[in-house]
Every structure is written in C-alpha cells, then in structure tokens.
Design an enzyme around this catalytic site. Structure first.
Site, PDB file in Angstrom:
ATOM      1  N   LYS A  17       0.689  -1.290  -0.028  1.00  0.00           N
ATOM      2  CA  LYS A  17       0.058  -0.049  -0.091  1.00  0.00           C
ATOM      3  C   LYS A  17       0.770   1.189  -0.032  1.00  0.00           C
ATOM      4  CE  LYS A  17      -2.535  -0.891   3.814  1.00  0.00           C
ATOM      5  NZ  LYS A  17      -1.872  -2.227   3.887  1.00  0.00           N
ATOM      6  N   ARG A  88      -9.973   0.702   9.823  1.00  0.00           N
ATOM      7  CA  ARG A  88      -9.591  -0.556  10.342  1.00  0.00           C
ATOM      8  C   ARG A  88     -10.715  -1.584  10.774  1.00  0.00           C
ATOM      9  NH1 ARG A  88      -3.896  -0.839  10.735  1.00  0.00           N
ATOM     10  NH2 ARG A  88      -2.842   1.005  10.754  1.00  0.00           N
ATOM     11  N   ARG A 122      12.475  -9.617   5.577  1.00  0.00           N
ATOM     12  CA  ARG A 122      13.477  -8.454   5.925  1.00  0.00           C
ATOM     13  C   ARG A 122      14.803  -8.987   6.893  1.00  0.00           C
ATOM     14  NH1 ARG A 122      10.665  -3.064   8.351  1.00  0.00           N
ATOM     15  NH2 ARG A 122      10.120  -4.437   9.803  1.00  0.00           N
ATOM     16  N   ARG A 155      14.360  -8.859  13.047  1.00  0.00           N
ATOM     17  CA  ARG A 155      13.655  -8.187  13.886  1.00  0.00           C
ATOM     18  C   ARG A 155      12.565  -9.075  14.605  1.00  0.00           C
ATOM     19  NH1 ARG A 155      12.893  -2.243  11.144  1.00  0.00           N
ATOM     20  NH2 ARG A 155      14.899  -1.454  11.496  1.00  0.00           N
ATOM     21  N   ARG A 166      -0.285 -10.779  13.004  1.00  0.00           N
ATOM     22  CA  ARG A 166      -0.716  -9.404  12.571  1.00  0.00           C
ATOM     23  C   ARG A 166      -1.733  -9.685  11.313  1.00  0.00           C
ATOM     24  NH1 ARG A 166       4.392  -6.595   9.987  1.00  0.00           N
ATOM     25  NH2 ARG A 166       2.617  -4.923   9.378  1.00  0.00           N
TER      26      ARG A 166
END
Length: 213
Positions: A17, A88, A122, A155, A166
């Site tokens: 997004k 949301r 990542r 991370r 999530r």
C-alpha cells in the site's frame, strides 16, 4: 470528476500500500493520508476524549473516536487524497461514509503465503541500520551487510509467529471492511502479487477509468 480524486486504498500488511500510495500521490497531485502520520501531526488536537498525545505517551492505543476526528481533520484539509491504513473496522468505515464522498475504493489482493514471504524476509544491519530482503533485495554475501560487514539480523516483529498474528488481526478486523465496500459494489480489486511496476500499471488503469467518468 475532480482532477484530484479521493481514493481509499485497502489491503493487508505487506500488500504494498505504501509503494502504490506514493505512485498515486505523484500521478494525481494528492495527499497521502495515513493514520500514523495524521496522529503524529495532530498529537495535541483537543477532542472530547483527550488528545492523541495522552494515549501515545502512555503506550495505549488511540481510541476510535479520537482517530476518527484526526482523520476527518486530515481529509477535510486535502483537495484530494489517498487514504491508507484507515478504516480498520466497520465502525470506522461507517464514520468515513459520513464525512467524505470517496471517488475510488481500491483493494490490493495478495495471498497469505505471499504476504508471509514478503514480511518475514526482511533483514536489518545492527551496525548501520541498512535494510535488506532475503529475496527482493539481498546483500552480496548472504547474511552480511554490504556497507559495514555486520551480521544481519531479523527483527522480532518480522518473525513468522508475529507476522501471522498481525495477519490474523487484519483478517478479523479489516476484512469485514473490504466486504462492506464489495457488497455495495464500490470495491475495485487489484492483483497485488506482481512486481510493483505491474501492480501500479493495473491499479493506475483502474483509477483512470473511474476518474475519466
């Protein structure tokens, strides 16, 4: 239609997004309105529930009514916008209906397995903070920063367990928002699984169709 469209961009974490919002901003000279930026820019805005700063400093989630007022302020001051990260949940979607007329509701559709691949890949350099991705932007030597030679780390919030949680939260709270717009016939679904350039080409074509009506 106004040459500065009012666009809502929906999609799960990892759908791209942010990247596509930047393209929309450049193409239509509109503002990129995100909940986080709007809250940071209006931390001291007084509402009947208090200021966003009070909740943020306490490490608490900013309540919906406060977020709603902040977003209303942001979109009312924008000639055109792409709204990213809001609404949301259904109550926020209904509130948004009351405060603005959207020209275009876009949804970036990406399979869950692809989202996991994007979000868990990542890697970060603890020495210089440079960011990599094991597949899309790998270092020259696996696991080692190109710039300073430090060993790359993942991370905690990029681990599969955290990313899965999530996505679960997104599916529970925000997928009903997607269905809300789909049921009304307003939703334009865009395949978000190609390259960023291919996704933009498709998305841009869809928006042009709406804007030219």
């Amino acid at each position: 239609m106004d040459e500065h469209p009012r666009i809502l961009l929906l999609g799960p974490p990892g759908a791209g997004k942010g990247t596509q919002s930047e393209h929309l901003v450049d193409a239509y000279d509109i503002e990129h309105v995100t909940t986080g930026d709007a809250l940071r820019a209006n931390k001291d805005m007084e509402t009947e529930y208090g200021t966003p700063r009070e909740f943020m400093d306490a490490g608490e989630l900013v309540p919906d009514p406060v977020v709603n007022e902040i977003v209303a302020e942001a979109v009312s001051n924008a000639e055109g916008f792409v709204l990213d990260g809001y609404p949301r949940n259904l109550s926020q979607a209904e509130y948004l209906d009351d405060i603005t007329d959207l020209d275009c509701v876009l949804f970036l559709a990406v399979d869950r397995d692809e989202l996991l691949r994007r979000l868990t890949g990542r890697r970060v350099c603890p020495g210089c903070n440079k960011t990599y991705h094991v597949e899309f932007n790998p270092p020259e030597t696996e696991g080692v920063c190109d710039d300073c030679g430090s060993e790359l780390t993942q991370r905690d919030d990029d681990t599969e367990a955290v990313v899965s949680e999530r996505l679960d939260v997104y599916e529970e709270n925000t997928e009903p928002v997607v269905e809300f717009y789909r049921d009304r016939g307003d939703l334009i679904e865009v395949d978000g699984e190609g390259s960023p350039e291919d996704v933009w080409e498709n998305l841009h074509r869809q928006v042009e169709t709406v804007v030219s009506e």
